[in-house]
Design an enzyme around this catalytic site. Structure first.
Site, PDB file in Angstrom:
ATOM      1  N   HIS A   1       7.625   4.535 -19.061  1.00 56.83           N
ATOM      2  CA  HIS A   1       7.608   5.875 -18.041  1.00 56.83           C
ATOM      3  C   HIS A   1       6.722   6.872 -18.346  1.00 56.83           C
ATOM      4  O   HIS A   1       6.028   7.732 -17.608  1.00 56.83           O
ATOM      5  CB  HIS A   1       9.039   6.117 -18.055  1.00 56.83           C
TER       6      HIS A   1
ATOM      7  N   TYR B   1      16.651   7.256 -13.672  1.00 56.02           N
ATOM      8  CA  TYR B   1      17.029   7.901 -12.383  1.00 56.02           C
ATOM      9  C   TYR B   1      18.628   7.724 -12.123  1.00 56.02           C
ATOM     10  O   TYR B   1      19.135   8.278 -11.493  1.00 56.02           O
ATOM     11  CB  TYR B   1      16.446   7.220 -11.276  1.00 56.02           C
TER      12      TYR B   1
ATOM     13  N   ALA C   1       0.787  -1.202  -0.056  1.00 54.73           N
ATOM     14  CA  ALA C   1       0.041   0.054   0.170  1.00 54.73           C
ATOM     15  C   ALA C   1       0.770   1.387  -0.084  1.00 54.73           C
ATOM     16  O   ALA C   1       0.312   2.231   0.029  1.00 54.73           O
ATOM     17  CB  ALA C   1      -0.994   0.008   1.183  1.00 54.73           C
TER      18      ALA C   1
ATOM     19  N   ASP D   1      10.261   1.734  -5.865  1.00 55.33           N
ATOM     20  CA  ASP D   1       9.823   2.215  -7.067  1.00 55.33           C
ATOM     21  C   ASP D   1      10.877   2.854  -7.720  1.00 55.33           C
ATOM     22  O   ASP D   1      11.523   3.716  -7.372  1.00 55.33           O
ATOM     23  CB  ASP D   1       8.747   3.255  -7.100  1.00 55.33           C
TER      24      ASP D   1
ATOM     25  N   LYS E   1      10.946   1.241 -14.874  1.00 53.87           N
ATOM     26  CA  LYS E   1      10.406   1.802 -15.854  1.00 53.87           C
ATOM     27  C   LYS E   1      11.090   1.846 -17.125  1.00 53.87           C
ATOM     28  O   LYS E   1      12.539   1.952 -17.064  1.00 53.87           O
ATOM     29  CB  LYS E   1       9.836   3.183 -15.631  1.00 53.87           C
TER      30      LYS E   1
END
Length: 317
Positions: free
Chosen positions: A102, A40, A3, A35, A69
């Site tokens: 993405h 990145y 969650a 994530d 992604k």
């Protein structure tokens, strides 16, 4: 899907090693959802962190939910599978729990161009081309390299086209979601289609790239309604934003390298619920204030974010 997750987009202002250390600390605290994204630039370091905590016996691979992604310059059919394989190699994993496109349109940066800068080489969304990318995403599921696939930053018109043509529908749509940018119409559509909304920038992203900051921006945690409700519950305004997101039904992925803040964010999920009146008050502070303005994706100097982004429900071709 847990969650709450830990976002890892911080390498523009935090070192890769600091992000990797944050991943280890988050797992110690109780996070099981990380994530990531190839753009990145920190997946290799995160991979080392994941390998370390799994080898230590603190957590098994099966207990973790790892998302990554596909970046915009890898939309070509021949690039999708190798890009996922590169991510798996960097993260030192055999499979991903979730792999996202993405952004829905390709963007090609000039050599040496930083991804946070403006690029004249971005291209608009063309559905036929996107479906070629999506077919390769579906192949990743068939190959067992990913458990599920999804979208990120998709708008309702694009999602409608994808849902009509996809063999495997997106499991989630990751998008900017916070009290000042609630995207209620898109949110409701996503939920109605059985797609799980995942929200980035849940606390307003005060550390977002400089390219996205303007003089009239406000950060959610400074909003007087948020401050008042947070004070009533004895929690920090940022923690309240995370709690609002989870109670609304979206999965927040806040980024932090501070263990105290990570703990506060995850603990917010088990504190007493906000009242209906408080949720109603928070629903009324939506300012339609997009903080990640996407200037990097404009393909002509005179075009705006909305031109790129399905203005009046149309698709750029």
């Amino acid at each position: 899907m847990p969650a709450i997750g830990l976002g890892t987009f911080g390498s523009d202002h935090v070192s890769n090693d600091s992000v990797a250390q944050a991943v280890k600390q988050a797992i110690d605290i109780g996070y099981r959802h990380i994530d990531c994204a190839s753009v990145y630039g920190n997946e290799a370091e995160i991979g080392d962190a994941l390998a370390e905590v799994i080898a230590s016996g603190k957590v098994s691979r099966e207990e973790l939910w790892i998302t990554s992604k596909l970046w915009n310059d890898k939309h070509a059919e021949e690039d999708v599978i190798p890009s996922c394989q590169k991510t798996l190699s960097d993260l030192k994993l055999d499979y991903l729990d979730l792999y996202l496109v993405h952004w829905p349109f390709p963007n090609f940066h000039a050599k040496g161009c930083d991804v946070s800068s403006r690029s004249a080489e971005a291209k608009p969304y063309i559905h036929a081309n996107f479906m070629k990318t999506w077919r390769q995403m579906e192949k990743l599921v068939e190959m067992g390299l990913v458990k599920a696939i999804g979208t990120s930053n998709m708008t309702e018109p694009k999602l409608k086209l994808l849902l009509a043509d996809a063999a495997i529908k997106p499991a989630i749509n990751e998008m900017e979601l916070h009290p000042h940018f609630q995207q209620q119409k898109l949110y409701d559509f996503v939920v109605s289609q059985g797609i799980q909304p995942v929200g980035f920038c849940p606390i307003g992203s005060p550390a977002r790239p400089e390219r996205d900051k303007t003089a009239d921006d406000t950060v959610d945690t400074e909003d007087p309604v948020i401050v008042e409700i947070a004070k009533k519950h004895g929690i920090h305004p940022a923690t309240l934003c995370v709690k609002w997101a989870e109670q609304r039904g979206q999965i927040p992925i806040p980024f932090s390298t501070n263990p105290r803040n990570m703990l506060a964010n995850i603990q917010s999920l088990v504190t007493p619920k906000l009242s209906d009146e408080e949720m109603e008050a928070l629903s009324k502070i939506d300012k339609n204030c997009r903080l990640i303005k996407g200037q990097v994706f404009l393909w002509k100097e005179d075009q705006t974010w909305e031109d790129l982004w399905d203005l009046d429900g149309t698709i750029a071709q």
